[in-house]
Write a protein that holds these residues in place. Structure first.
Motif, PDB file in Angstrom:
ATOM      1  N   GLY A   1     -42.044  25.718 103.043  1.00 19.62           N
ATOM      2  CA  GLY A   1     -42.841  26.434 102.111  1.00 19.62           C
ATOM      3  C   GLY A   1     -42.985  27.905 102.507  1.00 19.62           C
ATOM      4  O   GLY A   1     -42.372  28.387 103.454  1.00 19.62           O
ATOM      5  N   LEU A   2     -43.775  28.595 101.768  1.00 16.26           N
ATOM      6  CA  LEU A   2     -43.998  30.024 101.986  1.00 16.26           C
ATOM      7  C   LEU A   2     -44.580  30.309 103.367  1.00 16.26           C
ATOM      8  O   LEU A   2     -44.173  31.257 104.028  1.00 16.26           O
ATOM      9  N   CYS A   3     -45.519  29.473 103.822  1.00 20.80           N
ATOM     10  CA  CYS A   3     -46.111  29.692 105.147  1.00 20.80           C
ATOM     11  C   CYS A   3     -45.074  29.535 106.247  1.00 20.80           C
ATOM     12  O   CYS A   3     -45.113  30.256 107.243  1.00 20.80           O
ATOM     13  N   GLU A   4     -44.146  28.612 106.090  1.00 17.98           N
ATOM     14  CA  GLU A   4     -43.096  28.418 107.087  1.00 17.98           C
ATOM     15  C   GLU A   4     -42.193  29.645 107.166  1.00 17.98           C
ATOM     16  O   GLU A   4     -41.798  30.065 108.251  1.00 17.98           O
ATOM     17  N   ILE A   5     -41.868  30.235 106.027  1.00 15.50           N
ATOM     18  CA  ILE A   5     -41.054  31.451 106.000  1.00 15.50           C
ATOM     19  C   ILE A   5     -41.825  32.604 106.632  1.00 15.50           C
ATOM     20  O   ILE A   5     -41.296  33.366 107.431  1.00 15.50           O
ATOM     21  N   PHE A   6     -43.113  32.732 106.305  1.00 10.79           N
ATOM     22  CA  PHE A   6     -43.952  33.797 106.857  1.00 10.79           C
ATOM     23  C   PHE A   6     -44.029  33.698 108.376  1.00 10.79           C
ATOM     24  O   PHE A   6     -43.990  34.710 109.068  1.00 10.79           O
ATOM     25  N   ARG A   7     -44.101  32.481 108.901  1.00 12.38           N
ATOM     26  CA  ARG A   7     -44.213  32.280 110.347  1.00 12.38           C
ATOM     27  C   ARG A   7     -43.020  32.863 111.100  1.00 12.38           C
ATOM     28  O   ARG A   7     -43.159  33.308 112.229  1.00 12.38           O
ATOM     29  N   VAL A   8     -41.846  32.875 110.482  1.00 13.35           N
ATOM     30  CA  VAL A   8     -40.645  33.385 111.123  1.00 13.35           C
ATOM     31  C   VAL A   8     -40.728  34.894 111.339  1.00 13.35           C
ATOM     32  O   VAL A   8     -40.305  35.415 112.364  1.00 13.35           O
ATOM     33  N   PHE A   9     -41.299  35.610 110.381  1.00 12.83           N
ATOM     34  CA  PHE A   9     -41.303  37.076 110.410  1.00 12.83           C
ATOM     35  C   PHE A   9     -42.660  37.705 110.699  1.00 12.83           C
ATOM     36  O   PHE A   9     -42.758  38.916 110.818  1.00 12.83           O
ATOM     37  N   MET A  10     -43.706  36.913 110.811  1.00 10.00           N
ATOM     38  CA  MET A  10     -45.064  37.457 110.875  1.00 10.00           C
ATOM     39  C   MET A  10     -45.287  38.417 112.042  1.00 10.00           C
ATOM     40  O   MET A  10     -45.976  39.415 111.902  1.00 10.00           O
ATOM     41  N   SER A  11     -44.706  38.150 113.199  1.00 13.86           N
ATOM     42  CA  SER A  11     -44.952  39.028 114.348  1.00 13.86           C
ATOM     43  C   SER A  11     -44.328  40.407 114.152  1.00 13.86           C
ATOM     44  O   SER A  11     -44.791  41.384 114.730  1.00 13.86           O
ATOM     45  N   ASP A  12     -43.288  40.509 113.320  1.00 13.34           N
ATOM     46  CA  ASP A  12     -42.679  41.811 113.024  1.00 13.34           C
ATOM     47  C   ASP A  12     -43.617  42.697 112.200  1.00 13.34           C
ATOM     48  O   ASP A  12     -43.438  43.909 112.155  1.00 13.34           O
ATOM     49  N   TYR A  13     -44.602  42.086 111.571  1.00  9.22           N
ATOM     50  CA  TYR A  13     -45.522  42.818 110.706  1.00  9.22           C
ATOM     51  C   TYR A  13     -46.958  42.798 111.220  1.00  9.22           C
ATOM     52  O   TYR A  13     -47.890  43.135 110.501  1.00  9.22           O
ATOM     53  N   GLY A  14     -47.149  42.401 112.482  1.00  5.19           N
ATOM     54  CA  GLY A  14     -48.457  42.494 113.115  1.00  5.19           C
ATOM     55  C   GLY A  14     -49.332  41.262 113.019  1.00  5.19           C
ATOM     56  O   GLY A  14     -50.496  41.305 113.386  1.00  5.19           O
ATOM     57  N   PHE A  15     -48.800  40.143 112.547  1.00  2.85           N
ATOM     58  CA  PHE A  15     -49.604  38.929 112.390  1.00  2.85           C
ATOM     59  C   PHE A  15     -49.291  37.906 113.470  1.00  2.85           C
ATOM     60  O   PHE A  15     -48.170  37.832 113.978  1.00  2.85           O
ATOM     61  N   ILE A  16     -50.303  37.108 113.799  1.00  8.25           N
ATOM     62  CA  ILE A  16     -50.142  35.965 114.692  1.00  8.25           C
ATOM     63  C   ILE A  16     -50.700  34.748 113.973  1.00  8.25           C
ATOM     64  O   ILE A  16     -51.511  34.865 113.050  1.00  8.25           O
ATOM     65  N   GLU A  17     -50.253  33.573 114.401  1.00  4.41           N
ATOM     66  CA  GLU A  17     -50.855  32.342 113.880  1.00  4.41           C
ATOM     67  C   GLU A  17     -51.988  31.980 114.824  1.00  4.41           C
ATOM     68  O   GLU A  17     -51.772  31.680 115.992  1.00  4.41           O
ATOM     69  N   ARG A  18     -53.198  32.072 114.329  1.00  5.04           N
ATOM     70  CA  ARG A  18     -54.374  31.838 115.156  1.00  5.04           C
ATOM     71  C   ARG A  18     -54.465  30.373 115.544  1.00  5.04           C
ATOM     72  O   ARG A  18     -54.626  30.030 116.684  1.00  5.04           O
ATOM     73  N   PHE A  19     -54.395  29.497 114.583  1.00  2.00           N
ATOM     74  CA  PHE A  19     -54.318  28.067 114.840  1.00  2.00           C
ATOM     75  C   PHE A  19     -53.906  27.365 113.560  1.00  2.00           C
ATOM     76  O   PHE A  19     -53.987  27.920 112.480  1.00  2.00           O
ATOM     77  N   LYS A  20     -53.424  26.159 113.708  1.00  2.00           N
ATOM     78  CA  LYS A  20     -52.986  25.364 112.567  1.00  2.00           C
ATOM     79  C   LYS A  20     -53.747  24.052 112.590  1.00  2.00           C
ATOM     80  O   LYS A  20     -53.783  23.366 113.600  1.00  2.00           O
ATOM     81  N   LYS A  21     -54.372  23.736 111.485  1.00  2.00           N
ATOM     82  CA  LYS A  21     -55.112  22.485 111.363  1.00  2.00           C
ATOM     83  C   LYS A  21     -54.537  21.750 110.166  1.00  2.00           C
ATOM     84  O   LYS A  21     -54.688  22.199 109.033  1.00  2.00           O
ATOM     85  N   GLU A  22     -53.874  20.640 110.445  1.00  2.00           N
ATOM     86  CA  GLU A  22     -53.167  19.867 109.431  1.00  2.00           C
ATOM     87  C   GLU A  22     -52.256  20.799 108.643  1.00  2.00           C
ATOM     88  O   GLU A  22     -51.373  21.400 109.202  1.00  2.00           O
ATOM     89  N   LYS A  23     -52.477  20.971 107.354  1.00  2.00           N
ATOM     90  CA  LYS A  23     -51.630  21.858 106.546  1.00  2.00           C
ATOM     91  C   LYS A  23     -52.326  23.174 106.252  1.00  2.00           C
ATOM     92  O   LYS A  23     -51.915  23.922 105.392  1.00  2.00           O
ATOM     93  N   ASP A  24     -53.385  23.457 106.979  1.00  2.00           N
ATOM     94  CA  ASP A  24     -54.172  24.673 106.775  1.00  2.00           C
ATOM     95  C   ASP A  24     -53.784  25.695 107.846  1.00  2.00           C
ATOM     96  O   ASP A  24     -54.011  25.475 109.024  1.00  2.00           O
ATOM     97  N   TYR A  25     -53.154  26.785 107.429  1.00  2.00           N
ATOM     98  CA  TYR A  25     -52.696  27.814 108.354  1.00  2.00           C
ATOM     99  C   TYR A  25     -53.744  28.917 108.469  1.00  2.00           C
ATOM    100  O   TYR A  25     -54.353  29.305 107.480  1.00  2.00           O
ATOM    101  N   HIS A  26     -53.943  29.427 109.668  1.00  2.44           N
ATOM    102  CA  HIS A  26     -54.877  30.523 109.902  1.00  2.44           C
ATOM    103  C   HIS A  26     -54.130  31.645 110.599  1.00  2.44           C
ATOM    104  O   HIS A  26     -53.750  31.514 111.764  1.00  2.44           O
TER     105      HIS A  26
END
Length: 101
Positions: A1-26
């Motif tokens: 999904g969109l979140c999976e694609i975002f996870r690949v490139f997020m660090s290039d744009y200043g984002f980190i994944e804070r934590f993941k709870k089930e299907k809820d991305y933070h």
């Protein structure tokens, strides 16, 4: 999904994944280059802030064309800044200084 694609490139744009709870991305914006460094070193936010405490103005962490270091906040303090300097509070006891060369 969109979140999976975002996870690949997020660090290039200043984002980190804070934590993941089930299907809820933070996600959290920490800014570049911090997001990329955290990804490269496999550090969460708290560990990264602790890691930076070992770097000072005289001994900065070097990444690409950035100098990064921790500066403890006292009652009164002075930091020489330029147009390319960013100060970010660590929400505890100091600031993270990021200077782009």
């Amino acid at each position: 999904g969109l979140c999976e694609i975002f996870r690949v490139f997020m660090s290039d744009y200043g984002f980190i994944e804070r934590f993941k709870k089930e299907k809820d991305y933070h996600f959290r914006y920490v800014g570049y280059p911090h997001s990329k460094i955290m990804q490269n070193l496999d550090l969460n936010l708290e560990d990264y802030l602790e890691f930076l405490k070992s770097y000072s103005p005289n001994n900065p962490y070097l990444f690409q064309n950035y100098k990064i270091y921790y500066f403890e906040v006292k009652k009164n303090f002075k930091i020489k800044c330029s147009f390319h300097t960013v100060l970010s509070g660590n929400n505890y006891d100091g600031v993270i200084v990021t200077e782009k060369n």
